[in-house]
Write a protein that holds these residues in place. Structure first.
Motif, PDB file in Angstrom:
ATOM      1  N   ARG A 183      -3.209   7.859  -7.053  1.00  0.00           N
ATOM      2  CA  ARG A 183      -2.161   7.885  -6.027  1.00  0.00           C
ATOM      3  C   ARG A 183      -0.903   7.156  -6.505  1.00  0.00           C
ATOM      4  O   ARG A 183       0.211   7.539  -6.175  1.00  0.00           O
ATOM      5  CB  ARG A 183      -2.681   7.282  -4.719  1.00  0.00           C
ATOM      6  CG  ARG A 183      -3.681   8.221  -4.028  1.00  0.00           C
ATOM      7  CD  ARG A 183      -4.270   7.606  -2.776  1.00  0.00           C
ATOM      8  NE  ARG A 183      -3.313   7.295  -1.742  1.00  0.00           N
ATOM      9  CZ  ARG A 183      -2.897   8.122  -0.788  1.00  0.00           C
ATOM     10  NH1 ARG A 183      -3.375   9.340  -0.739  1.00  0.00           N
ATOM     11  NH2 ARG A 183      -2.031   7.724   0.122  1.00  0.00           N
ATOM     12  N   ASP A 204       1.610  -0.838   4.950  1.00  0.00           N
ATOM     13  CA  ASP A 204       1.257   0.406   5.631  1.00  0.00           C
ATOM     14  C   ASP A 204      -0.217   0.609   5.282  1.00  0.00           C
ATOM     15  O   ASP A 204      -0.556   1.262   4.304  1.00  0.00           O
ATOM     16  CB  ASP A 204       2.142   1.537   5.100  1.00  0.00           C
ATOM     17  CG  ASP A 204       1.936   2.824   5.847  1.00  0.00           C
ATOM     18  OD1 ASP A 204       1.713   2.773   7.061  1.00  0.00           O
ATOM     19  OD2 ASP A 204       1.984   3.895   5.210  1.00  0.00           O
ATOM     20  N   CYS A 223       0.901  -1.177   0.000  1.00  0.00           N
ATOM     21  CA  CYS A 223       0.000   0.000   0.000  1.00  0.00           C
ATOM     22  C   CYS A 223       0.928   1.212   0.000  1.00  0.00           C
ATOM     23  O   CYS A 223       1.123   1.854   1.016  1.00  0.00           O
ATOM     24  CB  CYS A 223      -0.856   0.007   1.258  1.00  0.00           C
ATOM     25  SG  CYS A 223      -1.700  -1.552   1.554  1.00  0.00           S
ATOM     26  N   ASP A 253      -0.153   0.280  -5.346  1.00  0.00           N
ATOM     27  CA  ASP A 253      -1.271   0.948  -4.672  1.00  0.00           C
ATOM     28  C   ASP A 253      -2.535   0.706  -5.481  1.00  0.00           C
ATOM     29  O   ASP A 253      -2.507   0.685  -6.711  1.00  0.00           O
ATOM     30  CB  ASP A 253      -1.031   2.451  -4.494  1.00  0.00           C
ATOM     31  CG  ASP A 253      -1.876   3.000  -3.345  1.00  0.00           C
ATOM     32  OD1 ASP A 253      -1.381   3.067  -2.210  1.00  0.00           O
ATOM     33  OD2 ASP A 253      -3.068   3.304  -3.583  1.00  0.00           O
ATOM     34  N   ALA A 268       1.429   4.205  -2.005  1.00  0.00           N
ATOM     35  CA  ALA A 268       1.321   5.609  -2.439  1.00  0.00           C
ATOM     36  C   ALA A 268       1.091   6.551  -1.254  1.00  0.00           C
ATOM     37  O   ALA A 268       0.396   6.175  -0.313  1.00  0.00           O
ATOM     38  CB  ALA A 268       0.156   5.747  -3.421  1.00  0.00           C
ATOM     39  N   PRO A 269       1.696   7.753  -1.271  1.00  0.00           N
ATOM     40  CA  PRO A 269       2.510   8.349  -2.347  1.00  0.00           C
ATOM     41  C   PRO A 269       3.996   8.017  -2.284  1.00  0.00           C
ATOM     42  O   PRO A 269       4.774   8.633  -3.017  1.00  0.00           O
ATOM     43  CB  PRO A 269       2.282   9.838  -2.130  1.00  0.00           C
ATOM     44  CG  PRO A 269       2.110   9.971  -0.648  1.00  0.00           C
ATOM     45  CD  PRO A 269       1.408   8.720  -0.186  1.00  0.00           C
ATOM     46  N   GLY A 270       4.409   7.076  -1.452  1.00  0.00           N
ATOM     47  CA  GLY A 270       5.801   6.639  -1.541  1.00  0.00           C
ATOM     48  C   GLY A 270       6.690   7.057  -0.385  1.00  0.00           C
ATOM     49  O   GLY A 270       7.909   6.899  -0.454  1.00  0.00           O
ATOM     50  N   GLY A 271       6.103   7.576   0.686  1.00  0.00           N
ATOM     51  CA  GLY A 271       6.916   8.013   1.828  1.00  0.00           C
ATOM     52  C   GLY A 271       7.787   6.877   2.345  1.00  0.00           C
ATOM     53  O   GLY A 271       8.952   7.083   2.699  1.00  0.00           O
ATOM     54  N   LYS A 272       7.216   5.691   2.375  1.00  0.00           N
ATOM     55  CA  LYS A 272       7.990   4.558   2.918  1.00  0.00           C
ATOM     56  C   LYS A 272       8.732   3.838   1.800  1.00  0.00           C
ATOM     57  O   LYS A 272       9.847   3.370   1.975  1.00  0.00           O
ATOM     58  CB  LYS A 272       7.060   3.635   3.691  1.00  0.00           C
ATOM     59  CG  LYS A 272       6.455   4.421   4.854  1.00  0.00           C
ATOM     60  CD  LYS A 272       5.409   3.732   5.622  1.00  0.00           C
ATOM     61  CE  LYS A 272       4.821   4.643   6.684  1.00  0.00           C
ATOM     62  NZ  LYS A 272       3.824   5.615   6.202  1.00  0.00           N
TER      63      LYS A 272
HETATM   64  C1  SAM Z   1      -1.531   4.834   4.677  1.00  0.00           C
HETATM   65  S1  SAM Z   1      -1.658   4.985   2.971  1.00  0.00           S
HETATM   66  C2  SAM Z   1      -0.062   4.545   2.421  1.00  0.00           C
HETATM   67  C3  SAM Z   1       0.981   5.587   2.632  1.00  0.00           C
HETATM   68  C4  SAM Z   1       2.322   5.191   2.050  1.00  0.00           C
HETATM   69  N1  SAM Z   1       2.772   3.929   2.560  1.00  0.00           N
HETATM   70  C5  SAM Z   1       3.375   6.236   2.310  1.00  0.00           C
HETATM   71  O1  SAM Z   1       4.164   6.074   3.228  1.00  0.00           O
HETATM   72  O2  SAM Z   1       3.425   7.220   1.551  1.00  0.00           O
HETATM   73  C6  SAM Z   1      -2.581   3.594   2.517  1.00  0.00           C
HETATM   74  C7  SAM Z   1      -2.683   3.343   1.029  1.00  0.00           C
HETATM   75  O3  SAM Z   1      -3.444   2.150   0.838  1.00  0.00           O
HETATM   76  C8  SAM Z   1      -4.174   2.262  -0.353  1.00  0.00           C
HETATM   77  N2  SAM Z   1      -5.310   1.306  -0.279  1.00  0.00           N
HETATM   78  C9  SAM Z   1      -6.584   1.520   0.057  1.00  0.00           C
HETATM   79  N3  SAM Z   1      -7.309   0.381   0.014  1.00  0.00           N
HETATM   80  C10 SAM Z   1      -6.460  -0.577  -0.372  1.00  0.00           C
HETATM   81  C11 SAM Z   1      -6.607  -1.955  -0.611  1.00  0.00           C
HETATM   82  N4  SAM Z   1      -7.771  -2.594  -0.455  1.00  0.00           N
HETATM   83  N5  SAM Z   1      -5.532  -2.605  -1.001  1.00  0.00           N
HETATM   84  C12 SAM Z   1      -4.334  -1.977  -1.165  1.00  0.00           C
HETATM   85  N6  SAM Z   1      -4.133  -0.680  -0.936  1.00  0.00           N
HETATM   86  C13 SAM Z   1      -5.191   0.002  -0.553  1.00  0.00           C
HETATM   87  C14 SAM Z   1      -4.600   3.706  -0.419  1.00  0.00           C
HETATM   88  O4  SAM Z   1      -4.805   4.102  -1.767  1.00  0.00           O
HETATM   89  C15 SAM Z   1      -3.427   4.417   0.243  1.00  0.00           C
HETATM   90  O5  SAM Z   1      -2.557   4.956  -0.728  1.00  0.00           O
END
Ligand code: SAM
Length: 450
Positions: A139, A179, A110, A134, A112-116
């Motif tokens: 995103r 994440d 998961c 993602d 986006a936007p790529g912080g991790k």
């Molecule tokens: C907490 S954010 C991720 C932030 C990212 N790891 C960062 O550090 O920039 C969670 C992400 O999960 C995605 N997401 C939502 N539902 C999902 C699903 N069922 N499966 C996978 N990803 C999903 C969202 O689009 C979102 O970008």
């Protein structure tokens, strides 16, 4: 800040006598963080050239606080050459504490936007493979941009439901970061819109999604591999209960301690106290939950190579690469509709999956010419290319270049593509002719500020 009654009641129950101090934390300013891209520059070197006033984040060796009211690092040329990522400090913890070994196959499910993902890519430092995904297409586009700015080449950027990835990557990854999408209770101080979103979709909604995502992640983990699960929320049902449910379901999973520890981390409420909680009243971070899971078994070797063989390259591309002082592994380059990609050494079959990028986009063969990509420029160092223009950060041409303008050069350069750098870090391409450099900076990345 007006918090929903239901949320307050839950937090009182969770924090007990600490609740007033948690509530008081809302009177303080939100925190701003900057994380150095160690793939591009060491922390020590960065601090020598850094124009902002920074304070170290004590539990993240490449993380710093800055004053987001006074400093604007997103509007500095160093941001454009991927020297750092701007990220809330507690959100730096998951990628930092997931142990990455050289050559690992890593999945950020998961992403986006790529912080991790950008930190995971920096830790791999060109070795192994980083698969980022993602579910949201818009995103995922932002994710791709951040990956490219960071100069990460051994990468796939996918846009799929996790369940669809399981068929392609069963037991494939050494390390997985989940994440998870969550109710975002740890983001309330940073962004008050999160409160409204919470009222629409709260912990009950997200915990169901998280269970499905974690089962998929488990299926894609190699024996001997590790999953780091994180959220930026406090609810038990999205945190410890997700982990205990998995441990019950899969006998070969075990919880690992997260190392190194930090005095501000609070143990989570799992039986062994191995998960971690970050609370804004306990340390300078907005709020997070982390759990590290290990799949028992022995670590296996990487999957077999799948090379595409017998490719012929256009003369224009072969001519262009004469300008490089590094050699490209030609056997890993593929041509897709005249676009050339450098694939990671290990690449799974992606047929049927939606993806935005597999490998590094090198550039496009057009009529009698090769146009190198922005992403390719971002992976190069000054010494890697024969025609360069390295500007000082105070040179007014830097901002003019970033805005997409033609720039003038006194000193003669070789006619053709020229790599533009600032203080030795890549910004993008230009085309030199007759003391002028025609701007080739990617239009979508151009600075719109003065
Ligand atoms: C907490 S954010 C991720 C932030 C990212 N790891 C960062 O550090 O920039 C969670 C992400 O999960 C995605 N997401 C939502 N539902 C999902 C699903 N069922 N499966 C996978 N990803 C999903 C969202 O689009 C979102 O970008």
């Amino acid at each position: 800040m007006n918090l929903p009654q239901k949320f307050e009641d839950k937090m009182k129950e969770l924090l007990k006598e600490e609740y007033p101090s948690y509530q008081k934390s809302f009177e303080e300013e939100r925190l701003y963080g900057l994380r150095v891209n160690t793939k591009r520059i060491s922390v020590e070197e960065f601090l020598k050239i850094c124009p902002f006033s920074l304070e170290p984040i004590p539990w993240i060796e490449n993380g710093f606080y800055y004053d987001g009211k006074k400093e604007f690092p997103a509007k500095h040329p160093f941001y454009h050459c991927g020297l750092y990522y701007l990220q809330e400090p507690s959100a730096m913890t998951p990628a930092n504490r997931l142990p990455i070994d050289e050559g690992d196959c890593v999945l950020d499910l998961c992403a986006a936007p790529g912080g991790k993902a950008t930190e995971l890519g920096a830790k791999l430092n060109g070795s192994g493979i980083l698969v980022t995904n993602d579910i949201s297409n818009s995103r995922a586009k932002g994710l791709l941009k951040n990956i490219e700015i960071f100069g990460i080449e051994n990468v796939l950027v996918l846009n799929e439901e996790p369940g669809r990835l399981v068929e392609k990557f069963p037991g494939y990854f050494d390390k997985i970061l989940v994440d998870a999408p969550c109710s975002g209770e740890g983001m309330f101080r940073k962004d008050s819109k999160m409160v409204k979103a919470w009222e629409e979709h709260g912990p009950e909604y997200f915990s169901e999604i998280q269970k499905v995502i974690m089962r998929d992640a488990y299926e894609m983990l190699k024996p001997g591999g590790m999953i780091l699960y994180s959220t930026c929320t406090f609810d038990l049902s999205e945190n410890e209960e997700i982990i205990s449910g998995l441990l019950e379901e899969y006998g070969d999973l075990e919880l690992e301690s997260i190392s190194p520890g930090y005095e501000g981390f609070e143990s989570g409420l799992d039986k062994e106290g191995k998960t971690i909680r970050i609370f804004p009243h306990k340390m300078k971070g907005e709020g997070h939950f982390l759990a590290l899971l290990h799949k028992k078994g022995l670590k296996t070797e990487m999957n077999n190579r799948q090379k595409e063989k017998g490719i012929k390259f256009a003369d224009e591309f072969l001519e262009f690469i004469q300008m490089l002082n590094i050699s490209l592994p030609l056997e890993q380059i593929v041509n897709r509709k005249d676009k050339l990609y450098l694939l990671p050494a290990e690449i799974p079959d992606l047929k049927g999956l939606r993806f935005l990028r597999s490998g590094l986009f090198l550039g496009e063969c057009k009529k009698k010419r090769f146009e190198p990509s922005q992403a390719f420029a971002m992976t190069l160092k000054e010494e890697d290319f024969k025609n360069t223009l390295n500007l000082s950060v105070s040179d007014e041409r830097v901002m003019r270049y970033l805005r997409g303008e033609t720039i003038e050069v006194k000193e003669k350069r070789k006619k053709g593509y020229c790599l533009i750098l600032v203080e030795g870090f890549p910004l993008g391409w230009g085309k030199y002719s007759d003391h002028k450099i025609k701007n080739k900076y990617l239009p979508g990345w151009r600075a719109t500020y003065a």
